[in-house]
Motif scaffolding. Sequence first.
Motif, PDB file in Angstrom:
ATOM      1  N   ARG A   1      18.904  40.010   5.676  1.00 55.35           N
ATOM      2  CA  ARG A   1      17.720  39.686   4.618  1.00 55.35           C
ATOM      3  C   ARG A   1      16.127  39.760   5.747  1.00 55.35           C
ATOM      4  NH1 ARG A   1      17.392  34.875   1.813  1.00 55.35           N
ATOM      5  NH2 ARG A   1      15.336  35.396   1.174  1.00 55.35           N
ATOM      6  N   LEU A   2      16.559  39.803   7.249  1.00 52.09           N
ATOM      7  CA  LEU A   2      15.531  40.195   8.086  1.00 52.09           C
ATOM      8  C   LEU A   2      15.713  41.914   8.360  1.00 52.09           C
ATOM      9  CD1 LEU A   2      14.763  37.625   9.330  1.00 52.09           C
ATOM     10  CD2 LEU A   2      16.697  38.190  11.289  1.00 52.09           C
ATOM     11  N   TYR A   3      14.096  41.996   8.724  1.00 52.10           N
ATOM     12  CA  TYR A   3      14.179  43.475   8.284  1.00 52.10           C
ATOM     13  C   TYR A   3      13.506  44.016   9.572  1.00 52.10           C
ATOM     14  CZ  TYR A   3      15.711  44.466   3.915  1.00 52.10           C
ATOM     15  OH  TYR A   3      16.612  44.959   2.786  1.00 52.10           O
TER      16      TYR A   3
ATOM     17  N   SER B   1       4.405  30.003  13.213  1.00 50.52           N
ATOM     18  CA  SER B   1       4.607  30.284  11.704  1.00 50.52           C
ATOM     19  C   SER B   1       4.567  31.788  11.142  1.00 50.52           C
ATOM     20  CB  SER B   1       3.658  29.608  11.591  1.00 50.52           C
ATOM     21  OG  SER B   1       3.618  28.946   9.466  1.00 50.52           O
ATOM     22  N   GLY B   2       5.934  31.900   9.677  1.00 50.51           N
ATOM     23  CA  GLY B   2       6.230  32.698   9.297  1.00 50.51           C
ATOM     24  C   GLY B   2       6.402  34.106   9.822  1.00 50.51           C
ATOM     25  N   THR B   3       7.184  33.526  11.426  1.00 54.82           N
ATOM     26  CA  THR B   3       7.891  34.596  12.299  1.00 54.82           C
ATOM     27  C   THR B   3       9.502  34.820  11.333  1.00 54.82           C
ATOM     28  OG1 THR B   3       8.333  32.917  13.191  1.00 54.82           O
ATOM     29  CG2 THR B   3       6.750  35.338  14.512  1.00 54.82           C
ATOM     30  N   GLY B   4       9.754  33.973  10.993  1.00 53.45           N
ATOM     31  CA  GLY B   4      11.147  34.248   9.757  1.00 53.45           C
ATOM     32  C   GLY B   4      12.475  33.373  10.534  1.00 53.45           C
ATOM     33  N   LYS B   5      11.941  32.468  10.545  1.00 54.72           N
ATOM     34  CA  LYS B   5      13.023  31.392  11.278  1.00 54.72           C
ATOM     35  C   LYS B   5      13.711  31.155   9.990  1.00 54.72           C
ATOM     36  CE  LYS B   5       9.845  28.522  12.898  1.00 54.72           C
ATOM     37  NZ  LYS B   5       8.377  29.164  12.394  1.00 54.72           N
ATOM     38  N   GLU B   6      13.470  30.815   8.815  1.00 55.10           N
ATOM     39  CA  GLU B   6      14.395  29.958   7.784  1.00 55.10           C
ATOM     40  C   GLU B   6      15.030  31.393   7.205  1.00 55.10           C
ATOM     41  OE1 GLU B   6      12.377  27.299   4.910  1.00 55.10           O
ATOM     42  OE2 GLU B   6      14.543  27.324   3.285  1.00 55.10           O
ATOM     43  N   LEU B   7      14.351  32.297   7.348  1.00 59.08           N
ATOM     44  CA  LEU B   7      15.586  33.936   7.232  1.00 59.08           C
ATOM     45  C   LEU B   7      16.841  33.742   7.998  1.00 59.08           C
ATOM     46  CD1 LEU B   7      14.705  35.537   4.800  1.00 59.08           C
ATOM     47  CD2 LEU B   7      13.782  37.282   5.935  1.00 59.08           C
TER      48      LEU B   7
ATOM     49  N   ASN C   1       7.826  25.033  14.515  1.00 59.78           N
ATOM     50  CA  ASN C   1       7.074  26.750  15.645  1.00 59.78           C
ATOM     51  C   ASN C   1       6.252  25.956  16.634  1.00 59.78           C
ATOM     52  OD1 ASN C   1       5.798  24.580  13.544  1.00 59.78           O
ATOM     53  ND2 ASN C   1       5.780  25.842  11.852  1.00 59.78           N
TER      54      ASN C   1
ATOM     55  N   LEU D   1       7.644  47.183   8.018  1.00 59.96           N
ATOM     56  CA  LEU D   1       7.527  46.602   6.923  1.00 59.96           C
ATOM     57  C   LEU D   1       7.003  46.345   5.957  1.00 59.96           C
ATOM     58  CD1 LEU D   1       8.164  42.911   9.933  1.00 59.96           C
ATOM     59  CD2 LEU D   1       9.866  43.896   7.973  1.00 59.96           C
TER      60      LEU D   1
ATOM     61  N   PHE E   1       8.132  45.791   1.736  1.00 55.79           N
ATOM     62  CA  PHE E   1       7.785  45.137   0.984  1.00 55.79           C
ATOM     63  C   PHE E   1       6.743  46.050   0.203  1.00 55.79           C
ATOM     64  CE2 PHE E   1       7.021  41.825   4.922  1.00 55.79           C
ATOM     65  CZ  PHE E   1       8.080  41.554   4.320  1.00 55.79           C
TER      66      PHE E   1
ATOM     67  N   VAL F   1       4.449  37.593  10.046  1.00 59.37           N
ATOM     68  CA  VAL F   1       5.562  38.085   8.693  1.00 59.37           C
ATOM     69  C   VAL F   1       4.995  38.062   7.300  1.00 59.37           C
ATOM     70  CG1 VAL F   1       7.269  39.634   7.507  1.00 59.37           C
ATOM     71  CG2 VAL F   1       7.453  38.621   9.797  1.00 59.37           C
ATOM     72  N   ARG F   2       4.347  36.354   7.429  1.00 59.31           N
ATOM     73  CA  ARG F   2       4.822  36.144   6.167  1.00 59.31           C
ATOM     74  C   ARG F   2       3.310  36.766   5.547  1.00 59.31           C
ATOM     75  NH1 ARG F   2       4.694  30.604   6.845  1.00 59.31           N
ATOM     76  NH2 ARG F   2       6.692  30.263   5.792  1.00 59.31           N
TER      77      ARG F   2
ATOM     78  N   LYS G   1       3.476  39.908   4.346  1.00 64.36           N
ATOM     79  CA  LYS G   1       4.280  40.356   3.477  1.00 64.36           C
ATOM     80  C   LYS G   1       3.032  39.978   2.002  1.00 64.36           C
ATOM     81  CE  LYS G   1       8.230  37.977   0.456  1.00 64.36           C
ATOM     82  NZ  LYS G   1       9.866  37.955   0.952  1.00 64.36           N
TER      83      LYS G   1
HETATM   84  N1  LIG Z   1      11.878  40.013   9.587  1.00 59.45           N
HETATM   85  C1  LIG Z   1      11.478  40.018   8.450  1.00 59.45           C
HETATM   86  N2  LIG Z   1      11.725  40.714   7.461  1.00 59.45           N
HETATM   87  C2  LIG Z   1      12.289  40.794   5.826  1.00 59.45           C
HETATM   88  N3  LIG Z   1      10.905  39.007   5.738  1.00 59.45           N
HETATM   89  C3  LIG Z   1      10.959  38.293   6.743  1.00 59.45           C
HETATM   90  C4  LIG Z   1      10.893  38.816   8.200  1.00 59.45           C
HETATM   91  N4  LIG Z   1      10.353  37.491   8.504  1.00 59.45           N
HETATM   92  C5  LIG Z   1       9.952  36.852   7.545  1.00 59.45           C
HETATM   93  N5  LIG Z   1      10.247  37.743   6.538  1.00 59.45           N
HETATM   94  C6  LIG Z   1       9.866  36.680   5.211  1.00 59.45           C
HETATM   95  O1  LIG Z   1       8.536  36.177   6.251  1.00 59.45           O
HETATM   96  C7  LIG Z   1       8.148  34.641   4.591  1.00 59.45           C
HETATM   97  C8  LIG Z   1       7.957  34.133   5.747  1.00 59.45           C
HETATM   98  O2  LIG Z   1       9.180  33.894   6.881  1.00 59.45           O
HETATM   99  P1  LIG Z   1      10.270  32.276   7.274  1.00 59.45           P
HETATM  100  O3  LIG Z   1      10.327  31.148   6.242  1.00 59.45           O
HETATM  101  O4  LIG Z   1      11.416  32.247   7.214  1.00 59.45           O
HETATM  102  O5  LIG Z   1       8.950  31.532   8.250  1.00 59.45           O
HETATM  103  P2  LIG Z   1       8.624  30.659   9.247  1.00 59.45           P
HETATM  104  O6  LIG Z   1       8.868  31.345  10.662  1.00 59.45           O
HETATM  105  O7  LIG Z   1      10.297  29.558   8.328  1.00 59.45           O
HETATM  106  O8  LIG Z   1       7.699  29.449   8.624  1.00 59.45           O
HETATM  107  P3  LIG Z   1       6.879  28.636   9.507  1.00 59.45           P
HETATM  108  O9  LIG Z   1       7.093  28.078  10.617  1.00 59.45           O
HETATM  109  O10 LIG Z   1       5.651  28.446   8.201  1.00 59.45           O
HETATM  110  O11 LIG Z   1       7.823  27.346   8.139  1.00 59.45           O
HETATM  111  C9  LIG Z   1       9.233  34.889   4.422  1.00 59.45           C
HETATM  112  O12 LIG Z   1       9.666  35.669   2.545  1.00 59.45           O
HETATM  113  C10 LIG Z   1      10.428  35.641   4.719  1.00 59.45           C
HETATM  114  O13 LIG Z   1      10.935  36.225   3.035  1.00 59.45           O
END
Ligand SMILES: Nc1ncnc2c1ncn2[C@@H]1O[C@H](COP(=O)(O)OP(=O)(O)OP(=O)(O)O)[C@@H](O)[C@H]1O
Length: 315
Positions: free
Chosen positions: A12-14, A43-49, A154, A194, A198, A229-230, A233
């Motif tokens: 789901r990473l774009y 924060s918000g770079t997509g680590k959880e994704l 983060n 991106l 979105f 990215v958060r 979006k």
């Molecule tokens: N490369 C990507 N493509 C599509 N959506 C993304 C991408 N990276 C992040 N997102 C979206 O951005 C939002 C934040 O991503 P995520 O929660 O994975 O960030 P994080 O690095 O875990 O942030 P934090 O450190 O604040 O917990 C989510 O809604 C996620 O779906």
Amino acid sequence: MTSEKGLKRYGRLYGSSMVMDTLYRQLERVAATDATVLLEGESGTGKELIAQSLHSASGRADQQFVAVNCGAIPDHLIEAALFGHEKGSFTGAVRQQTGYFEHASGGTLFLDEITEMPCDMQVKLLRVLESGSFHRVGGSEPVNVDVRLIAATNRSLLQSVQDGKLRQDLMYRLAVFPIRVPPLRERGQDIELLARHFLQELNTQAGTSKQFSHSAIDALRHYAWPGNVRELKNIVHRAYILSADLVHLDAPATSGAARMRLSNGTLSFPVGTPLADAQRELIMATLHHFSGNKRLTASALGISVKTLYNRLKEY
Ligand SMILES: Nc1ncnc2c1ncn2[C@@H]1O[C@H](COP(=O)(O)OP(=O)(O)OP(=O)(O)O)[C@@H](O)[C@H]1O
Ligand SMILES: [Mg+2]
């Protein structure tokens, strides 16, 4: 890795930039293994994704993916939360309870904000990782589980070790496969891709065909995206709601953000800036200042960590 209309993706990473390409290749290589992965990124770079995508691409995909935010659990509850407890092991322990490790058995356990874990727990976690078994709080029998671990922070790993927030021995144990997740400002060409992705998702969901205005694309390019990215979006989502056929980002969606200037740790913005915009920028700038540490950020802003989490979720 798959590609559609020039937009590459992994799970789901774009993103189609070179840095994302490198990231996808790393993920492809490590997904199928059981190696512990340590993600470092703002924060918000997509680590959880990424953690979810790794799980989905692994042989464990049909088992549980359990995400635990170490910063959101009070220190005195974290051991029982991770490892469970036996009945009567402490006041209020009226029945036996399994912890996140057992929930994730056969699957993947995602330990988010690992640097927020108290030091004595880090020692215990290390011992569990080395021995492969643990005890529930108040339990005498060792419990063995097969769990693939992914950890994230983060904050800068090296800085966290220097500051005594992360034990070096635990970092080495977790960093079997370390991955740095690049901030959005390092993947310039992905910002527009991106944003369009979105917007397309929103259009598909609602059966609309809204498009960005020229000035919207300009505004996207000229913003630093501290919330990564958060933030992108959420700004696209807000602009989508506020706009008719042409999606404008210059007013009012990013007006606050674009007009606010951050220099030398000082945030300035014009009189009349919407309170919600000012609040968001202040929170994001403070979070940035404290390298993503939510406890320090909340304490500096005079709000609870829970309130901070709620705000970040909104943004
Ligand atoms: N490369 C990507 N493509 C599509 N959506 C993304 C991408 N990276 C992040 N997102 C979206 O951005 C939002 C934040 O991503 P995520 O929660 O994975 O960030 P994080 O690095 O875990 O942030 P934090 O450190 O604040 O917990 C989510 O809604 C996620 O779906
Ligand atoms: Mg996260």
